[in-house]
Design a protein around this motif. Structure first.
Motif, short mmCIF file in Angstrom:
data_model
loop_
_atom_site.label_atom_id
_atom_site.label_comp_id
_atom_site.label_asym_id
_atom_site.label_seq_id
_atom_site.Cartn_x
_atom_site.Cartn_y
_atom_site.Cartn_z
N GLN A 158 0.82 -1.20 0.00
CA GLN A 158 0.00 0.00 0.00
C GLN A 158 0.86 1.25 0.00
O GLN A 158 1.88 1.30 0.66
N GLU A 208 5.86 4.06 11.58
CA GLU A 208 4.52 3.54 11.28
C GLU A 208 4.51 2.37 10.32
O GLU A 208 3.55 1.61 10.30
N LEU A 215 -4.81 1.46 -9.26
CA LEU A 215 -5.52 2.65 -8.75
C LEU A 215 -4.67 3.91 -8.98
O LEU A 215 -5.18 4.95 -9.40
N LYS A 240 -7.91 6.86 3.66
CA LYS A 240 -7.53 6.65 2.26
C LYS A 240 -8.28 5.46 1.68
O LYS A 240 -7.97 5.01 0.57
N GLN A 274 -7.97 2.51 2.74
CA GLN A 274 -7.10 1.34 2.83
C GLN A 274 -7.36 0.56 4.11
O GLN A 274 -7.59 1.15 5.17
N ARG A 275 -7.25 -0.76 4.03
CA ARG A 275 -7.24 -1.55 5.26
C ARG A 275 -5.92 -1.28 6.00
O ARG A 275 -4.92 -0.89 5.40
N PHE A 276 -5.94 -1.51 7.32
CA PHE A 276 -4.72 -1.27 8.09
C PHE A 276 -4.47 -2.29 9.18
O PHE A 276 -3.44 -2.25 9.86
N TYR A 311 -3.37 6.51 17.01
CA TYR A 311 -1.96 6.88 16.86
C TYR A 311 -1.50 6.94 15.40
O TYR A 311 -0.67 7.75 15.04
N GLU A 312 -2.02 6.02 14.56
CA GLU A 312 -1.46 5.90 13.21
C GLU A 312 -2.41 6.31 12.09
O GLU A 312 -1.97 6.66 11.01
N PRO A 323 -11.42 9.21 -1.33
CA PRO A 323 -10.88 9.34 -2.69
C PRO A 323 -11.58 8.38 -3.66
O PRO A 323 -11.83 7.22 -3.33
N ALA A 324 -11.84 8.87 -4.85
CA ALA A 324 -12.50 8.06 -5.87
C ALA A 324 -11.71 6.79 -6.11
O ALA A 324 -10.48 6.82 -6.24
N GLY A 325 -12.40 5.68 -6.17
CA GLY A 325 -11.75 4.42 -6.48
C GLY A 325 -11.16 3.71 -5.29
O GLY A 325 -10.84 2.52 -5.37
N SER A 326 -11.02 4.42 -4.17
CA SER A 326 -10.28 3.83 -3.05
C SER A 326 -11.03 2.64 -2.44
O SER A 326 -10.43 1.58 -2.20
N ARG A 331 -13.52 0.93 -3.87
CA ARG A 331 -13.67 -0.10 -4.91
C ARG A 331 -12.41 -0.94 -4.98
O ARG A 331 -12.47 -2.18 -4.96
N SER A 332 -11.26 -0.29 -5.01
CA SER A 332 -9.99 -1.00 -5.11
C SER A 332 -9.77 -1.92 -3.91
O SER A 332 -9.39 -3.09 -4.05
N LEU A 390 -9.85 -6.16 -4.06
CA LEU A 390 -8.74 -7.01 -3.65
C LEU A 390 -9.13 -7.92 -2.49
O LEU A 390 -8.80 -9.10 -2.47
#
Lengths: 494, 494
Positions: free
Chosen positions: A318, A337, A387, B316, B318-320, B336-337, B377-380, B382-383, B387
């Motif tokens: 990522q 991080e 993306l 974003k 995103q997975r974290f 924190y992150e 954000p566009a596509g974020s 969906r992407s 996955l």
């Protein structure tokens, strides 16, 4: 990681540092008596010594090595100044103190020290003049193609991602990294002038003398005890002691205690004197510390700047940051991080070996092959590249807002730089330290100034609570060093 | 964020805390003299008082509120113990001290305190017996369907992600969260027994008495000064003072100084007494602090556990993190992150309103619509969903290793819980504090035990350098509280 394990083992042998204070009554004889004692002859110490001497005080600088310099002499030597310095103006940049303040409040957090930043900005133009008056020469030319010290003599660089997201939306961007006029080694040149200024103003120097403890009388710091050629020397300060002895990046015990991620750094930025001794000497008499977790981490990817066309990814494939920001922010994120697991993906149009000789470790025809080679999760790089490229085709980066100039689709074959700890150098130094007023007085844990005790530089928590820009260490070392020296000279036990 | 701003403004009024030590010579009259003074009557204090009294010392517990309890009485009351306790065995779980140790070394870092963890594990079974001997009842049944305290009287839960990645690959998983037998409020029940044990063993209590400073004589702590009904009371301790007065989550100045992210927490876990006073009193005489940046952060998503089928994403898209890990780890990462910007995506099969009444804020037919609604954000999304679903179709999660039982494709319409700071409660408490030996002695910044001074509980840096599992606070408070009390009772001015 064997690198990490080896490091941990090594650190178990860190020397035990005894920093207990000494009561004045225990001092049988004062070997030296002066007005102001400055501990450490680096950037902060030389500024403090000059200003204390200029204010009429008798000054002794006590330096544990053979001479002046400290970490600053080894540094790129950038000084962070703005608000319309002569160099900024000569180079055609407009800047205001308000923009500088807004940038610093955003960039030096979370939890920025508003009082210190406000003072830093208010004094910025005067500090430039002060440096020039000390003989530090600045070449009024701008170097665009770098994110570190220029290879020429240029005197101005962007040094903190001011022209990148999010700071470019918070404050009008301006380059504020000022460098003394010389090719490389500008820190060394800067220190030559500052050390000469201090001694020229009358400060005496006791070299090869390591201060180990503060001497206290009636809750006032009245001197220090030091080791010189194997003997204990007692030094009395009629007015004040100024601690300017660096940070603690070379003390592994303190790193584990306060900021474990920094212990993994592979290329420590500082001198062996950065062992935290001065911080602990003050803590031993109740001084307060601040931001001890914070550290700057250099991860030297650019130059060349063309690499910014690439994308940085973590161990999950990522993205995690806009690649056009300050490399010190990239390094902090990478170490704190991303667990020190970071890669840079480039295509052929983007690829160059970087200035340190770092080259692509893997090159593959497809993202899927690259994932497999790098042992990243299947689909992770493909997904990230898809993306990114989808937006990049329109010159956009809605996730991390990299500037349009750096955004274009990456076309296979794709190469990857291995920027993990080990293959790439992680170069940290500490930002936390003693809590001080904007005048350089050291505060105790009740929030009161400790009589007779002052500090500046990396021994203190400066303007940076966590975030950083190049030039803020030497900037706040020299500026708050001045104020600490002047405060010490003005301090009386009465 | 207005929430944040409001908070910051409020904190500027934090009371200034004067914690300067007092010399014994300044004490005109000792109002009280005893052997051991325990400061604070929470989990650590009651354990310390019991053990000091049991060892034959005359003990006075000085508590600033009207009675015992502290933060523990408000807590879920989980005690982290393993290695094959009678409850683990009765519930059919095998556990070993080696597995417990491996788990803790992995989960309590980065920079875990090896010595404390080793001692904690070695004493784990004995500590269970000690708690039972104090009358604390445990129901030998296991509650699987929770990641917090059960609604019934069950005595055993998973409380630290032991059965999730990466810990399930590091140590054999076992539930180690032990709860006193009662419906909810197990912390309250636990504290009833521990406080009764302390007074039953002979400890006296001075309630409504707030200790403000340590009294020092010849570098030894010989007592305290406290405020009681507006008067200063001087209390002498022949053998030792034990600081068990909580952490500093209710001191906004200290949060900004050491751990700015925690200042953004909206639901502080602790009592108003957690103002860091005891930590500062010890710092004022040169005590060393450790891990001051660390904090546990509850982000109460589950129960119901079915929500774990969903995926957590950041700002974003995103997975974290693996969603099946301990929710306290999710909360730490979120605050924190991820800058407190986190969402949970679910589908219809997965969706339930959570135990706090948190419901999906957005529901859309497509990920693209959802992104737009959420202003991501566009596509974020969906992407990320593409996955995730691609792997989930095979029951796999190669990015974050969520357990196969929780992995299945998410089918639109997709709903999203708003778990940002504000809409969701972030419930932090501090983990940093005084540096102590495994016997509870407080260390100074030179690494030496301060004569006469001991500490335990959240006033100290315990087994958790950063990572946490539920039950480790009450676990190390009560265990190291015992050792600190015994050490104080055995301490003599020599």
């Amino acid at each position: 990681m064997s690198e990490h394990t080896e490091h941990t083992e090594h650190t178990e042998h860190t020397e035990h540092i005894d920093v207990e204070p000494c009561g004045a009554a225990e001092v049988a004889r004062w070997d030296v008596t002066t007005d102001v004692i400055v501990v450490g002859f680096g950037a902060a110490g030389s500024a403090a010594a000059f200003c204390a001497a200029e204010a009429g005080a008798e000054v002794l600088v006590v330096e544990r090595t053979g001479g002046p310099g400290g970490a600053a002499a080894l540094a790129e030597g950038i000084v962070y100044l703005g608000g319309g310095t002569p160099i900024q103006t000569a180079c055609g940049f407009e800047d205001s103190l308000e923009d500088m303040y807004r940038y610093m409040m955003a960039a030096c957090g979370p939890g920025p020290d508003e009082a210190k930043i406000a003072r830093y900005c208010a004094e910025s133009l005067g500090h430039f003049d002060w440096l020039e008056a000390r003989g530090v020469p600045f070449d009024p030319t701008f170097c665009a193609d770098t994110s570190m010290a220029p290879t020429g003599t240029e005197g101005l660089v962007y040094s903190g991602g001011e022209d990148a997201y999010p700071f470019n939306e918070i404050a009008r961007p301006a380059p504020r990294g000022h460098l003394a006029k010389t090719k490389r080694s500008t820190g060394w040149l800067l220190m030559q002038h500052l050390a000469a200024a201090a001694t020229g103003a009358g400060a005496a120097v006791s070299a090869d003398t390591r201060v180990d403890r503060l001497v206290v009388e009636d809750e006032r710091v009245v001197g220090v005890q030091a080791q010189r050629f194997g003997e204990t020397v007692s030094m009395r300060a009629r007015r004040g002691v100024v601690l300017t002895a660096g940070g603690f990046i070379f003390n592994d015990d303190m790193l584990r205690q306060h900021c474990p991620p920094l212990a993994r750094g592979t290329f420590k930025v500082g001198t062996e004197g950065d062992d935290g001794r001065a911080i602990r000497m003050a803590q031993a008499i109740g001084a307060s510390v601040r931001s001890m977790y914070a550290g700057e981490v250099s991860l030297p990817i650019t130059p060349p700047r063309t690499l910014i066309h690439g994308i940085l990814v973590n161990g999950k494939g990522q993205r995690f940051i806009n690649e056009d920001t300050y490399m010190g922010r990239v390094g902090q994120s990478a170490l704190y991080e991303q667990d020190g697991e970071v890669y840079l993906l480039v295509d052929e149009a983007t690829y160059e070996v970087n200035w340190m000789g770092l080259a692509a470790t893997w090159v593959c025809e497809t993202p899927e092959q690259l994932e497999a080679e790098m042992e990243l999760p299947a689909g992770s790089l493909r997904s990230t590249l898809d993306l990114y490229n989808e937006h990049a085709a329109r010159g956009e980066d809605p996730l991390f807002h990299k500037g349009p100039a750096w955004v274009r689709p990456l076309v296979p074959p794709i190469g990857a730089f291995d920027l993990r700890i080990g293959p790439a150098p992680y170069a940290p130094f500490t930002l936390g330290g003693l809590e001080t007023t904007v005048d350089g007085a050291v505060l105790d844990v009740s929030g009161r100034a400790i009589p007779g005790l002052f500090a500046a530089g990396r021994t203190t928590a400066g303007v940076c609570a966590f975030g950083y820009a190049s030039g803020l260490s030497i900037g706040d070392s020299t500026m708050f060093g001045r104020f600490a020296g002047a405060s010490a000279a003005a301090s009386t036990s009465g």
